[in-house]
Design a protein around this motif. Sequence first.
Motif, PDB file in Angstrom:
ATOM      1  N   GLU A 138       3.288   5.537  -5.943  1.00 32.51           N
ATOM      2  CA  GLU A 138       3.014   5.505  -7.374  1.00 32.51           C
ATOM      3  C   GLU A 138       1.916   6.512  -7.745  1.00 32.51           C
ATOM      4  OE1 GLU A 138       2.045   1.461  -8.245  1.00 32.51           O
ATOM      5  OE2 GLU A 138       4.141   0.826  -8.433  1.00 32.51           O
ATOM      6  N   LYS A 139       0.914   6.629  -6.882  1.00 31.71           N
ATOM      7  CA  LYS A 139      -0.168   7.575  -7.155  1.00 31.71           C
ATOM      8  C   LYS A 139       0.318   9.016  -7.018  1.00 31.71           C
ATOM      9  CE  LYS A 139      -3.850   4.375  -5.996  1.00 31.71           C
ATOM     10  NZ  LYS A 139      -4.065   4.095  -7.422  1.00 31.71           N
ATOM     11  N   LEU A 140       1.153   9.255  -6.050  1.00 32.18           N
ATOM     12  CA  LEU A 140       1.725  10.594  -5.911  1.00 32.18           C
ATOM     13  C   LEU A 140       2.581  10.948  -7.127  1.00 32.18           C
ATOM     14  CD1 LEU A 140       2.750  10.540  -2.141  1.00 32.18           C
ATOM     15  CD2 LEU A 140       0.762  11.644  -3.157  1.00 32.18           C
ATOM     16  N   LEU A 154       0.818  -1.213   0.000  1.00 37.79           N
ATOM     17  CA  LEU A 154       0.000   0.000   0.000  1.00 37.79           C
ATOM     18  C   LEU A 154       0.850   1.262   0.000  1.00 37.79           C
ATOM     19  CD1 LEU A 154      -2.942  -0.932   2.374  1.00 37.79           C
ATOM     20  CD2 LEU A 154      -3.126  -0.219  -0.003  1.00 37.79           C
ATOM     21  N   LEU A 155       1.935   1.250   0.741  1.00 39.12           N
ATOM     22  CA  LEU A 155       2.826   2.419   0.741  1.00 39.12           C
ATOM     23  C   LEU A 155       3.468   2.612  -0.627  1.00 39.12           C
ATOM     24  CD1 LEU A 155       4.511   2.221   4.262  1.00 39.12           C
ATOM     25  CD2 LEU A 155       3.071   4.071   3.384  1.00 39.12           C
ATOM     26  N   LEU A 156       3.855   1.505  -1.246  1.00 43.22           N
ATOM     27  CA  LEU A 156       4.426   1.595  -2.586  1.00 43.22           C
ATOM     28  C   LEU A 156       3.389   2.127  -3.566  1.00 43.22           C
ATOM     29  CD1 LEU A 156       6.661   1.000  -4.658  1.00 43.22           C
ATOM     30  CD2 LEU A 156       5.775  -1.343  -4.817  1.00 43.22           C
ATOM     31  N   TYR A 186      -6.676  14.517  -7.695  1.00 50.53           N
ATOM     32  CA  TYR A 186      -7.265  13.221  -7.323  1.00 50.53           C
ATOM     33  C   TYR A 186      -6.196  12.150  -7.123  1.00 50.53           C
ATOM     34  CZ  TYR A 186     -11.449  10.567  -6.445  1.00 50.53           C
ATOM     35  OH  TYR A 186     -12.444   9.877  -5.806  1.00 50.53           O
ATOM     36  N   HIS A 187      -5.137  12.178  -7.927  1.00 51.11           N
ATOM     37  CA  HIS A 187      -4.051  11.220  -7.720  1.00 51.11           C
ATOM     38  C   HIS A 187      -3.409  11.437  -6.346  1.00 51.11           C
ATOM     39  CE1 HIS A 187      -3.942   9.104 -11.471  1.00 51.11           C
ATOM     40  NE2 HIS A 187      -3.712  10.179 -12.203  1.00 51.11           N
ATOM     41  N   HIS A 188      -3.180  12.690  -5.970  1.00 48.30           N
ATOM     42  CA  HIS A 188      -2.577  12.967  -4.666  1.00 48.30           C
ATOM     43  C   HIS A 188      -3.521  12.560  -3.528  1.00 48.30           C
ATOM     44  CE1 HIS A 188       0.307  15.555  -6.947  1.00 48.30           C
ATOM     45  NE2 HIS A 188       1.122  15.099  -6.013  1.00 48.30           N
ATOM     46  N   TYR A 189      -4.798  12.803  -3.727  1.00 50.73           N
ATOM     47  CA  TYR A 189      -5.815  12.375  -2.746  1.00 50.73           C
ATOM     48  C   TYR A 189      -5.759  10.859  -2.551  1.00 50.73           C
ATOM     49  CZ  TYR A 189     -10.600  10.781  -1.589  1.00 50.73           C
ATOM     50  OH  TYR A 189     -11.692  10.130  -1.075  1.00 50.73           O
ATOM     51  N   ALA A 190      -5.769  10.110  -3.648  1.00 48.78           N
ATOM     52  CA  ALA A 190      -5.739   8.650  -3.566  1.00 48.78           C
ATOM     53  C   ALA A 190      -4.443   8.165  -2.925  1.00 48.78           C
ATOM     54  CB  ALA A 190      -5.907   8.040  -4.956  1.00 48.78           C
ATOM     55  N   GLY A 191      -3.341   8.842  -3.202  1.00 46.62           N
ATOM     56  CA  GLY A 191      -2.070   8.490  -2.574  1.00 46.62           C
ATOM     57  C   GLY A 191      -2.111   8.643  -1.071  1.00 46.62           C
ATOM     58  N   ALA A 203       1.863  19.704  -2.887  1.00 48.30           N
ATOM     59  CA  ALA A 203       2.957  19.929  -1.939  1.00 48.30           C
ATOM     60  C   ALA A 203       2.589  19.385  -0.558  1.00 48.30           C
ATOM     61  CB  ALA A 203       3.273  21.425  -1.853  1.00 48.30           C
ATOM     62  N   GLN A 204       1.350  19.627  -0.153  1.00 51.93           N
ATOM     63  CA  GLN A 204       0.877  19.132   1.133  1.00 51.93           C
ATOM     64  C   GLN A 204       0.845  17.610   1.170  1.00 51.93           C
ATOM     65  OE1 GLN A 204      -2.699  20.740   3.571  1.00 51.93           O
ATOM     66  NE2 GLN A 204      -3.560  19.132   2.294  1.00 51.93           N
ATOM     67  N   ALA A 205       0.400  16.990   0.086  1.00 51.42           N
ATOM     68  CA  ALA A 205       0.318  15.534   0.030  1.00 51.42           C
ATOM     69  C   ALA A 205       1.694  14.896   0.139  1.00 51.42           C
ATOM     70  CB  ALA A 205      -0.367  15.104  -1.266  1.00 51.42           C
ATOM     71  N   LEU A 206       2.670  15.458  -0.534  1.00 50.53           N
ATOM     72  CA  LEU A 206       4.033  14.911  -0.472  1.00 50.53           C
ATOM     73  C   LEU A 206       4.600  15.042   0.936  1.00 50.53           C
ATOM     74  CD1 LEU A 206       5.465  16.287  -3.842  1.00 50.53           C
ATOM     75  CD2 LEU A 206       4.871  13.916  -3.323  1.00 50.53           C
TER      76      LEU A 206
END
Length: 699
Positions: free
Chosen positions: A592-594, A586-588, A611-616, A680-683
């Motif tokens: 990938e989504k990020l 899941l972390l991997l 949406y990709h960052h949200y899913a990540g 930026a926040q998601a990362l």
Amino acid sequence: MQSFRTEIENPIVERDILELERKIALFKEGKIDEEKFRSLRLARGVYGQRQPGVQMIRIKLPYGRVTGDQLRRICKVSEEYSTGRLHITTRQDIQIHYVSLDRTPELWAELEKDDVTLREACGNTVRNVTASETAGIDPNEPFDVTPYADATFKYFLRNPICQEMGRKFKMSFSSSDEDTGLAYMHDLGFIPKVKTIDGKEVRGFKVLLGGGLGSQPRHGDVIAEFLETDQLIPLIEVVLRIFDRHGERARRNKARMKFLVKDLGLEAFLELVEQERKALPFHSYPLDFENSEAGQKLPNPEKPELGAELGLDFELWKQTNVLPQKQAGYVAVGVRVPLGDFYISQARALADLVQKYANDEVRFTLRQNFLIRDVREDLVPYFYQELKKIGLAERGYNSLGDITACPGTDTCNLGIASSTGIAVELEKVILDEYPQYLKNKDLVIKISGCMNACGQHNMAHIGFQGMSMRVGKTVIPALQVLLGGGNLGDGNGRFADKVTKIPSRRGPEALRILLNDFEANSGDLDFLSYYDEKGQIYFYELIKELADSSKVTEADRIDWGREENYEVAVGVGECAGVVIDLVATLLLEAKEKLDLGQESLENGRWSDSIYHHYAGLINAAKALLLGEDVSTNSYANIISLFDEKFVETGKVNLGRSFADKVYEIKNHEPSEEFAKAYAAQALEIYQVLKNYREEEVEA
């Protein structure tokens, strides 16, 4: 196998195929968990079948349309990688079987040479967008829904909001109020309407939400009597966002849209829809196809020479297999394909026929047949002649004798009893003993090999569901008999009642009893009216003797189409993938989504990036929760539980709640400024969560 890398012009498609190839290699090396790999391949049309070591490949054909060149390409692939047999599904796809997993990337690459895809034909995705096969030629249609179905397919293919939902999601477009697309039994169903607004005719759709079949069928709710076409894509997207966030993910049998609508209540669901609208990339998505329809051309080939006189068989065939079109001077030719199975020799000849003498297209149907459109009326005898040469001129298109059946125990892991075997026997009964019903298009028989209803048995006038029956110390194949289902039109339908369970071998006799009684006693009533007049108990009494297990014979122990005694052998179904519970995986996947989010950001696709960052973030949070043995059942549940278990306890410091940060997605329009800030926040959050996990492992 590597040759496709230079032959595929679309870099997105090429990356898809290379990714599948890479993940197959990692799986073979033991570096990807089997369940995670299953989820990945399903979303790429690669489905495990009943026989070990081989795959079923589902080819996604939006609204069932295929050109001559595409059909030849499918034939080439089937000949090279499969058995040469093509199977038409009840969702207008084509399936081929017995394919080696290692060869699936190469197979996919070959298909893409003629713009045919496997992407999202299976798995927890938006499945094939279906439509009435008569769309564009239906004399009763307000307008052609084909381009709207096509726009829907293209918009949501590879769309980040619908890549890993809790379950599959199905949509259908009907051509008219007859609702031959069966809107009422889909997650979203659309029926075309025209309304006069300010003196101008405006196109729109009646919209139904939350329908479905399976073991607990549910009739869709009407959520719009008239939705203007520019609101079609926004509505679908916002519904998918809510389904993705709130849909069940732990209990697979409760993970469809129909259960979410039932659990939340329609009003509460629609409130969530309204709250989410601000996050949409488009609040209006104009789809103006009037001019393109006006420019459509009809074929006008030279008339070919006809062979010998065709005789009575042709006249009988013409009565059941030739359909009127709204285009003057043209008709459509319905081709009955028993059980949806035909062969590449037939398909290649068909491709030649439609390219030379029709409009270079075939539409596969929801009843596992196909329709040749735009046939000039004077060419109908020639089409019959040519179809007869290749064994595709059986009469009774869409009649009672044209039975729908899923593959059942032939290839499906979930099959309990043979649906194809009994279908063959029932068709023989009708052809030999009740040929008058080959003209009857008001009675429908459908068969499924299990309760999942891929054969749509519980919406048929007469339905059969594959089951098993214990008799003493042994188990025999059985059929649940269902009666009284049907499509009533304009988004209204009814589901069949379960009447009784009988040994499979007695299925033909059950049909004889039902048809004999109907012919003798119904008078002028249609079947559904007659069923309602008599009631469920009447029909139970009519066939209950067939259910008597004390009279089981040795023949009853052998299923139709088999030679050996019956054994229950149900495997793990793959109709919607499996939830993965491995922390590292899941972390991997979160990373990938990020990465996909960053790529979308660089390309200016702000909504996709968000949406990709949200899913990540969701995947990273779920990974930590599972590391603590905390079970989750939806994305919304993951968000609230992460705050409870990690943020509120001080294990993870994010400055404010995880929910506040994640749910910014629905409080802002998808602008460039917000997309960059959210990324930026998601990362930053991902790094905090990753560091926490690494510290826990080291400790």
